[in-house]
Scaffold this motif. Structure first.
Motif, PDB file in Angstrom:
ATOM      1  N   TRP A  16       0.836  -1.210   0.000  1.00 26.01           N
ATOM      2  CA  TRP A  16       0.000   0.000   0.000  1.00 26.01           C
ATOM      3  C   TRP A  16       0.864   1.251   0.000  1.00 26.01           C
ATOM      4  CZ3 TRP A  16      -4.474  -0.814  -1.857  1.00 26.01           C
ATOM      5  CH2 TRP A  16      -5.083  -2.040  -1.661  1.00 26.01           C
ATOM      6  N   TYR A  20       0.351   4.108  -2.886  1.00 19.77           N
ATOM      7  CA  TYR A  20      -0.014   5.507  -2.613  1.00 19.77           C
ATOM      8  C   TYR A  20       1.128   6.475  -2.905  1.00 19.77           C
ATOM      9  CZ  TYR A  20      -4.464   3.839  -0.974  1.00 19.77           C
ATOM     10  OH  TYR A  20      -5.706   3.257  -0.940  1.00 19.77           O
ATOM     11  N   TRP A  37     -12.018   2.064  -5.079  1.00 18.89           N
ATOM     12  CA  TRP A  37     -12.147   0.620  -4.897  1.00 18.89           C
ATOM     13  C   TRP A  37     -13.602   0.178  -4.968  1.00 18.89           C
ATOM     14  CZ3 TRP A  37      -8.265  -2.890  -4.990  1.00 18.89           C
ATOM     15  CH2 TRP A  37      -6.974  -2.339  -5.031  1.00 18.89           C
ATOM     16  N   GLY A  64      -8.938   2.747   6.980  1.00 16.17           N
ATOM     17  CA  GLY A  64      -8.271   2.354   5.725  1.00 16.17           C
ATOM     18  C   GLY A  64      -8.850   3.189   4.592  1.00 16.17           C
ATOM     19  N   CYS A  65      -8.830   4.514   4.807  1.00 18.49           N
ATOM     20  CA  CYS A  65      -9.581   5.439   3.931  1.00 18.49           C
ATOM     21  C   CYS A  65      -8.942   5.627   2.561  1.00 18.49           C
ATOM     22  CB  CYS A  65      -9.728   6.786   4.620  1.00 18.49           C
ATOM     23  SG  CYS A  65      -8.122   7.552   4.999  1.00 18.49           S
ATOM     24  N   GLY A  66      -7.668   5.230   2.388  1.00 20.44           N
ATOM     25  CA  GLY A  66      -7.008   5.439   1.086  1.00 20.44           C
ATOM     26  C   GLY A  66      -7.038   6.916   0.701  1.00 20.44           C
ATOM     27  N   ASP A  86      -5.517   5.649   8.048  1.00 23.85           N
ATOM     28  CA  ASP A  86      -4.890   4.640   7.186  1.00 23.85           C
ATOM     29  C   ASP A  86      -3.483   4.398   7.716  1.00 23.85           C
ATOM     30  OD1 ASP A  86      -5.684   3.794   3.979  1.00 23.85           O
ATOM     31  OD2 ASP A  86      -3.686   3.285   4.724  1.00 23.85           O
ATOM     32  N   TYR A  87      -2.984   3.168   7.563  1.00 28.65           N
ATOM     33  CA  TYR A  87      -1.623   2.931   8.037  1.00 28.65           C
ATOM     34  C   TYR A  87      -0.578   3.376   7.032  1.00 28.65           C
ATOM     35  CZ  TYR A  87      -1.425  -1.910   5.917  1.00 28.65           C
ATOM     36  OH  TYR A  87      -1.437  -3.007   5.111  1.00 28.65           O
ATOM     37  N   VAL A 111      -2.697   5.744  11.234  1.00 28.40           N
ATOM     38  CA  VAL A 111      -2.864   4.788  12.335  1.00 28.40           C
ATOM     39  C   VAL A 111      -3.079   3.388  11.748  1.00 28.40           C
ATOM     40  CG1 VAL A 111      -4.314   4.091  14.301  1.00 28.40           C
ATOM     41  CG2 VAL A 111      -3.989   6.506  13.831  1.00 28.40           C
ATOM     42  N   ASP A 112      -2.457   2.415  12.373  1.00 28.36           N
ATOM     43  CA  ASP A 112      -2.724   1.014  12.042  1.00 28.36           C
ATOM     44  C   ASP A 112      -3.862   0.553  12.948  1.00 28.36           C
ATOM     45  OD1 ASP A 112      -2.754  -1.738  11.779  1.00 28.36           O
ATOM     46  OD2 ASP A 112      -0.567  -1.941  11.764  1.00 28.36           O
ATOM     47  N   ILE A 113      -4.962   0.135  12.351  1.00 29.37           N
ATOM     48  CA  ILE A 113      -6.129  -0.260  13.151  1.00 29.37           C
ATOM     49  C   ILE A 113      -5.809  -1.500  14.009  1.00 29.37           C
ATOM     50  CG2 ILE A 113      -7.166  -1.607  11.250  1.00 29.37           C
ATOM     51  CD1 ILE A 113      -9.116   0.339  13.946  1.00 29.37           C
ATOM     52  N   LEU A 114      -4.745  -2.207  13.657  1.00 31.23           N
ATOM     53  CA  LEU A 114      -4.376  -3.390  14.447  1.00 31.23           C
ATOM     54  C   LEU A 114      -3.402  -3.045  15.567  1.00 31.23           C
ATOM     55  CD1 LEU A 114      -3.902  -5.975  11.558  1.00 31.23           C
ATOM     56  CD2 LEU A 114      -5.945  -5.496  12.899  1.00 31.23           C
ATOM     57  N   LYS A 129     -14.202   0.086   3.481  1.00 30.70           N
ATOM     58  CA  LYS A 129     -14.377  -0.320   2.085  1.00 30.70           C
ATOM     59  C   LYS A 129     -13.053  -0.939   1.631  1.00 30.70           C
ATOM     60  CE  LYS A 129     -15.405   2.889  -1.134  1.00 30.70           C
ATOM     61  NZ  LYS A 129     -14.407   2.866  -2.238  1.00 30.70           N
ATOM     62  N   GLY A 130     -12.943  -2.246   1.804  1.00 25.44           N
ATOM     63  CA  GLY A 130     -11.759  -2.962   1.311  1.00 25.44           C
ATOM     64  C   GLY A 130     -10.635  -3.155   2.314  1.00 25.44           C
ATOM     65  N   THR A 131     -10.776  -2.610   3.528  1.00 24.14           N
ATOM     66  CA  THR A 131      -9.669  -2.709   4.490  1.00 24.14           C
ATOM     67  C   THR A 131      -9.656  -4.079   5.183  1.00 24.14           C
ATOM     68  OG1 THR A 131      -9.800  -0.334   4.793  1.00 24.14           O
ATOM     69  CG2 THR A 131      -8.612  -1.573   6.494  1.00 24.14           C
ATOM     70  N   ILE A 135      -6.717  -6.930   5.155  1.00 23.12           N
ATOM     71  CA  ILE A 135      -6.233  -7.606   6.370  1.00 23.12           C
ATOM     72  C   ILE A 135      -6.415  -9.123   6.244  1.00 23.12           C
ATOM     73  CG2 ILE A 135      -6.789  -7.916   8.840  1.00 23.12           C
ATOM     74  CD1 ILE A 135      -7.250  -4.793   8.855  1.00 23.12           C
TER      75      ILE A 135
END
Ligand SMILES: C[S@@+](CC[C@H](N)C(=O)[O-])C[C@H]1O[C@@H](n2cnc3c(N)ncnc32)[C@H](O)[C@@H]1O
Length: 211
Positions: A16, A20, A37, A64-66, A86-87, A111-114, A129-131, A135
């Motif tokens: 990613w 980007y 996406w 994960g907004c891209g 988004d990470y 931010v990493d959601i994990l 949407k696609g995140t 994962i």
């Protein structure tokens, strides 16, 4: 009931970052915001569902907004408390430049959601949407999917909603996987195909409510 997906580059942060980095360049050179996406039709359906069901003052997070285009669309329809995470550092650079181009007021963070950050935000709605798809394609996917579900649950206020769109999992698989923390609230109809007598969707889009 279902098998884990085969690991792929879509599940890695390096992939990613690379995507980007090049999309930031394209936007600066040609004004091209990059990939939408699952296409514009799905984005329009999500925005329409939110407009019909969610108040304009609600706190909304796109995880994960891209490039952030979904948030730009929501801003244009009058939503006031919009946040994107988004990470990928370059995804957030792109999203900030795109939102400034469209004069949309959106808060962005890398931010990493994990990750194990403190989730004291109380979002009414989280959009994915696609995140979760990305994962699901990473190494140790089951462990990461479970962590994702727990973290999204923590981000949401009581009765908060997760609007999730996936091309890797069916509606029933999503409901089953999120069952520990969420129940089905609504389904956004998506274009269907018929194959060998059974009907399916290429993309699943459902709304889950926090338990
Ligand atoms: C398929 S793209 C979708 C982007 C955007 N939601 C859209 O619809 O255009 C998946 C996105 O999820 C982000 N992502 C993947 N894993 C993530 C994680 N653990 N934390 C935050 N963002 C993540 C990627 O950087 C990428 O922007």
């Amino acid at each position: 009931m279902f098998e884990e997906l085969e690991q792929s580059e879509f599940g890695t942060q390096e992939y990613w970052e690379k995507v980007y980095r090049s999309e930031v360049r394209n936007f600066r050179n040609h004004g091209d915001v990059g990939e939408v996406w699952f296409g514009e039709d799905i984005a329009d359906r999500i925005v329409k569902w939110i407009e019909d069901n969610v108040s304009k003052s609600s706190h909304i997070l796109d995880v994960g907004c891209g490039n952030g285009m979904l948030l730009v669309q929501l801003s244009r329809t009058g939503y006031l408390n919009l946040n994107g995470m988004d990470y990928s550092k370059d995804a957030i650079t792109l999203a900030r430049e795109v939102s400034s181009h469209y004069q949309a007021s959106i808060n962005y963070s890398v931010v990493d959601i994990l990750s194990n950050i403190a989730y004291n935000d109380n979002y009414n709605v989280v959009i994915d949407k696609g995140t979760y798809d990305a994962i699901s394609l990473s190494g140790e996917a089951k462990k990461k999917r479970d962590l994702y579900i727990k973290n999204i649950h923590k981000c949401l206020s009581d009765d908060g909603l997760l609007v999730i769109t996936s091309c890797n999992w069916t509606k029933d698989e999503l409901i089953h996987q999120f069952d520990t923390h969420f129940h089905l609230h609504d389904v956004i109809p998506t274009p269907q195909f018929k194959f060998g007598g059974s009907v399916g969707s290429v993309v699943s889009c459902i709304i889950l409510k926090k338990k």
